[in-house]
Design an enzyme around this catalytic site. Sequence first.
Site, PDB file in Angstrom:
ATOM      1  CG  HIS A 183      -0.739  -2.395  11.746  1.00  0.00           C
ATOM      2  ND1 HIS A 183       0.378  -1.969  11.067  1.00  0.00           N
ATOM      3  CD2 HIS A 183      -0.575  -1.984  13.031  1.00  0.00           C
ATOM      4  CE1 HIS A 183       1.190  -1.350  11.913  1.00  0.00           C
ATOM      5  NE2 HIS A 183       0.629  -1.339  13.104  1.00  0.00           N
ATOM      6  CG  HIS A 207       4.805   0.215  13.811  1.00  0.00           C
ATOM      7  ND1 HIS A 207       5.277  -0.912  14.428  1.00  0.00           N
ATOM      8  CD2 HIS A 207       3.480   0.254  14.049  1.00  0.00           C
ATOM      9  CE1 HIS A 207       4.264  -1.535  15.024  1.00  0.00           C
ATOM     10  NE2 HIS A 207       3.173  -0.859  14.812  1.00  0.00           N
TER      11      HIS A 207
END
Lengths: 326, 326
Positions: free
Chosen positions: B53, B215
């Site tokens: 991320h 995700h």
Amino acid sequence: MTFIMNNKQDMITSYLHAITYTYKHLQKHPDIPLIYTTQQTGIPILSGGGSGHEPSHVGFIGEGMLSGALCGSLFTPPTSTDILKAIQFLDKGQGVFIIIKNFEADMKQFDNAIQQARQLGHSIKYILSHDDISIEPKNFHVRGRGLAGTILLHKILGYAAKNGASLNHLEEIGLHLATQIATIGFATKSASLPKAALPLFDLAENNISYGIGIHGEEGYKTVPFQSSEQLANEIVNKLKLHFHWQSTEQYALLINNLGTTTDLEMGIFLNDIKQLLDIEALSIPFIKMGKYMTSLDMTGISVTLCKLTNDNWLNALHEPTTAFAW
Amino acid sequence: MTFIMNNKQDMITSYLHAITYTYKHLQKHPDIPLIYTTQQTGIPILSGGGSGHEPSHVGFIGEGMLSGALCGSLFTPPTSTDILKAIQFLDKGQGVFIIIKNFEADMKQFDNAIQQARQLGHSIKYILSHDDISIEPKNFHVRGRGLAGTILLHKILGYAAKNGASLNHLEEIGLHLATQIATIGFATKSASLPKAALPLFDLAENNISYGIGIHGEEGYKTVPFQSSEQLANEIVNKLKLHFHWQSTEQYALLINNLGTTTDLEMGIFLNDIKQLLDIEALSIPFIKMGKYMTSLDMTGISVTLCKLTNDNWLNALHEPTTAFAW
């Protein structure tokens, strides 16, 4: 590839509006695709070029960097008419200094505008950014295009201008500095133009092209990808051949995301580059990693080294600025 | 997709080394994947989560933001053992405040660590970031995952900590603030895990998925791409339904690049969002656009609004910080 847009006509203008919404010190000229800062001090410095290289050059406008940047169409330089208007707008009587990326199309437009501006009485000095050290396989010439190293010119000349350098002094620094900067990169995926079906050059899955340009120009060599270490090795070898460095020499290192490389990959690759430069026993007191000069959605990285032959340059690089992409 | 790496084992460590080479105020803990700042003042604030991320959360460590961030494996939270060590390392006697993204796997590890730390005598308060307002089509529940809005918690709580807020006060601000933040996004391309052949969810060429997670979780709706305006319309409608806003209310706006969207597209889309919010007559005194919380090489954008119900929050957002990704 789905490019998020409405229509081609107002693509660049929409982007420039978004920039002014986001950064309060940046404004758009009402008539031409010029973004300028309200925080200008010293001789104004203008840069610009085709769009598609964001955040170049609007991201480098601010205190101690550029005073303004002109944004042409995609991969197309601004017109000489707009460059002339930008010069007239920015010149408050002390003249304008211009930083131009060394591409034939850019040179032509800037040259025309500079000649006209001089005839109108504007004092203009300029510098060509030519940091690309990749080789043209056809004739073995060094390509010398203006790549990500250009932003080091923005930063160091911007710092000098803020500290009161004259037009002549800026030219003198620029001429010396431009020869101390070298850039070479690679891509794992070519850029695609919005709404065009095909990438600008073919690159098979899992292949690497070394020495690519920022307008879809192919590299000098294509090989299968092996590892980040191997990429770093090729790049550092090319830089070593260029600089013929001695251990303990001081360099600034810039790792530039050519568009859609992940931050994780950027870090892994920087780590490999750093290890190789440490083996060479170079001193690297300034390291920068990020997205500075892109080629739309190209995936790849360029590496720039700048030999720090002047103590002031390191101060200039470390000096804070309001430019949002520095 | 070619992912620039050497091997999976040291991928995250290499990235963390690169971060410490590049940013002098950031250091890596010798034993655990914790990056921390040497500029800490006030109650230390810890965040973290799975890697993939970037620049979250290491990019938000610095003066007036996080004190440290733990980096788990790809899309996998840090272990409770490492979280406990991070707490022990950061706690200088005043306790530690923790910001956790609301995902089951993250909660489990942080919960365990917090319980153990409290047993060892550490004062710990925490806040869950749950800004995701997308809906689970199976049961119509609001998903409430922690998305890009989390960085507004980093900034506003970091500012409060720097200005001397106690642990209890940080919790109080956090509890109120977290309910004022809403995020929703879309993707044009799913993320792919390094070395995995396939994207994490299927999305046909020229299709858009709304409400995707970070995700590889699929969105709530997939439609053909029409225009940036249409995307902006869907997003603003969802935010309007959530906030039931009144004209003249004050909001902060954050436009987040989910990975590999070009800056040009970000700007075009922000311009459309801004026009729609202007029609709603909202006051938007703070706009931010960039790459804050990504999902590897996903292409897409998320939009976060934060209702500014406290004057201090705007000051906090405007305050400079040394965190490199703010």
